[in-house]
Scaffold this motif. Structure first.
Motif, PDB file in Angstrom:
ATOM      1  N   THR A 190       4.066  10.799   6.974  1.00  0.00           N
ATOM      2  CA  THR A 190       2.846  10.146   7.460  1.00  0.00           C
ATOM      3  C   THR A 190       1.725  10.144   6.422  1.00  0.00           C
ATOM      4  N   GLN A 191       1.995  10.676   5.249  1.00  0.00           N
ATOM      5  CA  GLN A 191       0.972  10.695   4.207  1.00  0.00           C
ATOM      6  C   GLN A 191       0.619   9.257   3.818  1.00  0.00           C
ATOM      7  N   GLY A 192      -0.644   8.909   3.919  1.00  0.00           N
ATOM      8  CA  GLY A 192      -1.096   7.569   3.561  1.00  0.00           C
ATOM      9  C   GLY A 192      -1.062   6.563   4.695  1.00  0.00           C
ATOM     10  N   LEU A 193      -0.607   6.981   5.880  1.00  0.00           N
ATOM     11  CA  LEU A 193      -0.557   6.063   7.013  1.00  0.00           C
ATOM     12  C   LEU A 193      -1.880   6.065   7.769  1.00  0.00           C
ATOM     13  N   SER A 194      -2.210   4.926   8.363  1.00  0.00           N
ATOM     14  CA  SER A 194      -3.394   4.841   9.211  1.00  0.00           C
ATOM     15  C   SER A 194      -3.099   5.502  10.550  1.00  0.00           C
ATOM     16  N   ASP A 195      -4.136   5.706  11.347  1.00  0.00           N
ATOM     17  CA  ASP A 195      -3.944   6.327  12.659  1.00  0.00           C
ATOM     18  C   ASP A 195      -2.992   5.497  13.526  1.00  0.00           C
TER      19      ASP A 195
ATOM     20  N   SER B 292       0.853  -1.187   0.000  1.00  0.00           N
ATOM     21  CA  SER B 292       0.000   0.000   0.000  1.00  0.00           C
ATOM     22  C   SER B 292       0.886   1.233   0.000  1.00  0.00           C
ATOM     23  N   TYR B 293       0.301   2.384  -0.352  1.00  0.00           N
ATOM     24  CA  TYR B 293       1.097   3.613  -0.389  1.00  0.00           C
ATOM     25  C   TYR B 293       1.700   3.912   0.979  1.00  0.00           C
ATOM     26  N   GLY B 294       0.919   3.725   2.037  1.00  0.00           N
ATOM     27  CA  GLY B 294       1.417   3.988   3.377  1.00  0.00           C
ATOM     28  C   GLY B 294       2.600   3.107   3.729  1.00  0.00           C
ATOM     29  N   HIS B 295       2.526   1.828   3.357  1.00  0.00           N
ATOM     30  CA  HIS B 295       3.630   0.922   3.642  1.00  0.00           C
ATOM     31  C   HIS B 295       4.851   1.241   2.781  1.00  0.00           C
ATOM     32  N   GLN B 296       4.640   1.748   1.585  1.00  0.00           N
ATOM     33  CA  GLN B 296       5.768   2.202   0.777  1.00  0.00           C
ATOM     34  C   GLN B 296       6.483   3.367   1.453  1.00  0.00           C
ATOM     35  N   ARG B 297       5.711   4.245   2.096  1.00  0.00           N
ATOM     36  CA  ARG B 297       6.326   5.343   2.849  1.00  0.00           C
ATOM     37  C   ARG B 297       7.194   4.793   3.978  1.00  0.00           C
ATOM     38  N   LEU B 298       6.675   3.784   4.669  1.00  0.00           N
ATOM     39  CA  LEU B 298       7.442   3.189   5.764  1.00  0.00           C
ATOM     40  C   LEU B 298       8.693   2.483   5.252  1.00  0.00           C
ATOM     41  N   LEU B 299       8.582   1.844   4.090  1.00  0.00           N
ATOM     42  CA  LEU B 299       9.745   1.182   3.501  1.00  0.00           C
ATOM     43  C   LEU B 299      10.830   2.208   3.178  1.00  0.00           C
ATOM     44  N   GLU B 300      10.425   3.340   2.663  1.00  0.00           N
ATOM     45  CA  GLU B 300      11.407   4.370   2.337  1.00  0.00           C
ATOM     46  C   GLU B 300      12.100   4.890   3.603  1.00  0.00           C
ATOM     47  N   ILE B 301      11.347   4.994   4.694  1.00  0.00           N
ATOM     48  CA  ILE B 301      11.961   5.392   5.964  1.00  0.00           C
ATOM     49  C   ILE B 301      12.964   4.327   6.406  1.00  0.00           C
TER      50      ILE B 301
ATOM     51  N   PHE C 182       4.711   5.732  14.170  1.00  0.00           N
ATOM     52  CA  PHE C 182       5.725   6.620  13.589  1.00  0.00           C
ATOM     53  C   PHE C 182       6.189   7.651  14.615  1.00  0.00           C
ATOM     54  N   CYS C 183       5.262   8.242  15.335  1.00  0.00           N
ATOM     55  CA  CYS C 183       5.623   9.240  16.349  1.00  0.00           C
ATOM     56  C   CYS C 183       6.527   8.613  17.416  1.00  0.00           C
ATOM     57  N   ALA C 184       6.213   7.388  17.808  1.00  0.00           N
ATOM     58  CA  ALA C 184       7.053   6.694  18.786  1.00  0.00           C
ATOM     59  C   ALA C 184       8.443   6.444  18.212  1.00  0.00           C
ATOM     60  N   LEU C 185       8.512   6.100  16.928  1.00  0.00           N
ATOM     61  CA  LEU C 185       9.795   5.864  16.279  1.00  0.00           C
ATOM     62  C   LEU C 185      10.637   7.132  16.244  1.00  0.00           C
TER      63      LEU C 185
ATOM     64  N   ASN D 283       0.667  17.146   8.996  1.00  0.00           N
ATOM     65  CA  ASN D 283      -0.148  16.696  10.123  1.00  0.00           C
ATOM     66  C   ASN D 283       0.341  17.408  11.382  1.00  0.00           C
ATOM     67  N   MET D 284      -0.411  18.413  11.822  1.00  0.00           N
ATOM     68  CA  MET D 284       0.055  19.239  12.925  1.00  0.00           C
ATOM     69  C   MET D 284       0.085  18.476  14.252  1.00  0.00           C
ATOM     70  N   ALA D 285      -0.742  17.455  14.399  1.00  0.00           N
ATOM     71  CA  ALA D 285      -0.689  16.647  15.617  1.00  0.00           C
ATOM     72  C   ALA D 285       0.657  15.926  15.702  1.00  0.00           C
ATOM     73  N   VAL D 286       1.134  15.438  14.568  1.00  0.00           N
ATOM     74  CA  VAL D 286       2.444  14.779  14.521  1.00  0.00           C
ATOM     75  C   VAL D 286       3.544  15.778  14.836  1.00  0.00           C
ATOM     76  N   VAL D 287       3.464  16.961  14.233  1.00  0.00           N
ATOM     77  CA  VAL D 287       4.468  18.005  14.458  1.00  0.00           C
ATOM     78  C   VAL D 287       4.545  18.362  15.938  1.00  0.00           C
ATOM     79  N   MET D 288       3.400  18.614  16.544  1.00  0.00           N
ATOM     80  CA  MET D 288       3.380  19.056  17.934  1.00  0.00           C
ATOM     81  C   MET D 288       3.835  17.958  18.898  1.00  0.00           C
ATOM     82  N   GLN D 289       3.632  16.696  18.517  1.00  0.00           N
ATOM     83  CA  GLN D 289       4.041  15.585  19.382  1.00  0.00           C
ATOM     84  C   GLN D 289       5.536  15.293  19.294  1.00  0.00           C
ATOM     85  N   THR D 290       6.137  15.535  18.135  1.00  0.00           N
ATOM     86  CA  THR D 290       7.489  15.022  17.904  1.00  0.00           C
ATOM     87  C   THR D 290       8.572  16.087  17.857  1.00  0.00           C
ATOM     88  N   ALA D 291       8.246  17.323  17.478  1.00  0.00           N
ATOM     89  CA  ALA D 291       9.279  18.323  17.211  1.00  0.00           C
ATOM     90  C   ALA D 291       9.782  18.996  18.485  1.00  0.00           C
ATOM     91  N   ASP D 292      11.093  19.176  18.561  1.00  0.00           N
ATOM     92  CA  ASP D 292      11.674  20.012  19.609  1.00  0.00           C
ATOM     93  C   ASP D 292      11.461  21.486  19.270  1.00  0.00           C
TER      94      ASP D 292
END
Length: 234
Positions: A160-165, A134-143, A171-174, A190-199
């Protein structure tokens, strides 16, 4: 220590100013998010950092060295790794083979392939053709391919484009886990991702830095709210 910096970095396309005199500093060990509206210049800016786009003016320094004139493959060898906004994988190869190519690039052990796939949750898909993911899993493979290079700087463009919740949570944990190993520049809508992960967060608008600060500062910045956070158009 500053790992990556730019001074006066600019790019114009046929007279259209995409990025204008950006001074940017990314300390080693930081997770930095780069955000901004569509057309803000994020992709062009990152392309210049990676060596895929030649700047019209200004400079890029990495690990204390001027890399402005270095091509992309030389920057990878210097310790940069990046994923694209549009996936860049080898669809006719398996997931294992895709990551193995990245490992071989740095002459690393093949055990790193399994480790990289496991970290992004794709260990059970190692023998699946990448083009069938799937597109989401291709994103993870590239990571995983980026992680396998053990970079000093990992640049993730819309990861996170194409990833499920559930996948986004993983991803955030990673990202939080990787902070101890590498510096990360995250271009993310995804601003929720930004706010959770960014210093810290850098906001681009019309090719210039509009604001920089920690998540709380950016969330409270009225100019950022007007330009970006207060709209649905990311």
């Amino acid at each position: 220590m500053t790992l990556l910096s730019t001074r006066g970095l600019s790019k114009s396309f046929s007279g259209l100013r995409a990025v204008h005199e950006v001074d940017f500093d990314l300390p080693e060990g930081e997770v930095r998010a780069l955000i901004g509206p569509n057309g803000a210049g994020k992709t062009t800016f990152v392309g210049m950092l990676c060596g895929r786009i030649e700047p019209s003016a200004g400079s890029v320094s990495f690990d204390g060295h001027d890399v402005t004139a270095l091509p992309a493959h030389r920057r990878i060898r210097a310790g940069m790794a990046y994923t694209f906004q549009i996936t860049s994988i080898f669809g006719r190869l398996t997931c294992h083979e895709n990551v193995a190519l990245a490992v071989r690039r740095r002459n690393g052990p093949l055990s790193d392939v399994t480790h990289a796939l496991d970290r992004v949750g794709l260990a059970d898909r190692a023998e699946q053709l990448a083009g069938d993911l799937s597109y989401g899993h291709q994103r993870l493979l590239e990571i995983a391919m980026g992680l396998a290079q053990k970079p000093r700087l990992l640049i993730l463009d819309e990861p996170t484009q194409g990833l499920s919740d559930t996948e986004i949570d993983a991803f955030c944990a990673l990202i939080r886990e990787l902070k101890a190993e590498t510096t990360i520049l995250l271009i993310e809508h995804n601003m929720a991702v930004v706010m959770q992960t960014a210093d810290r967060i850098t906001v681009l608008n019309f090719g210039e830095i509009l604001a920089e600060g920690d998540p709380d500062q950016i969330r409270a910045d009225r100019t950022v709210q007007a330009a970006y956070l207060g709209t649905e158009d990311a």
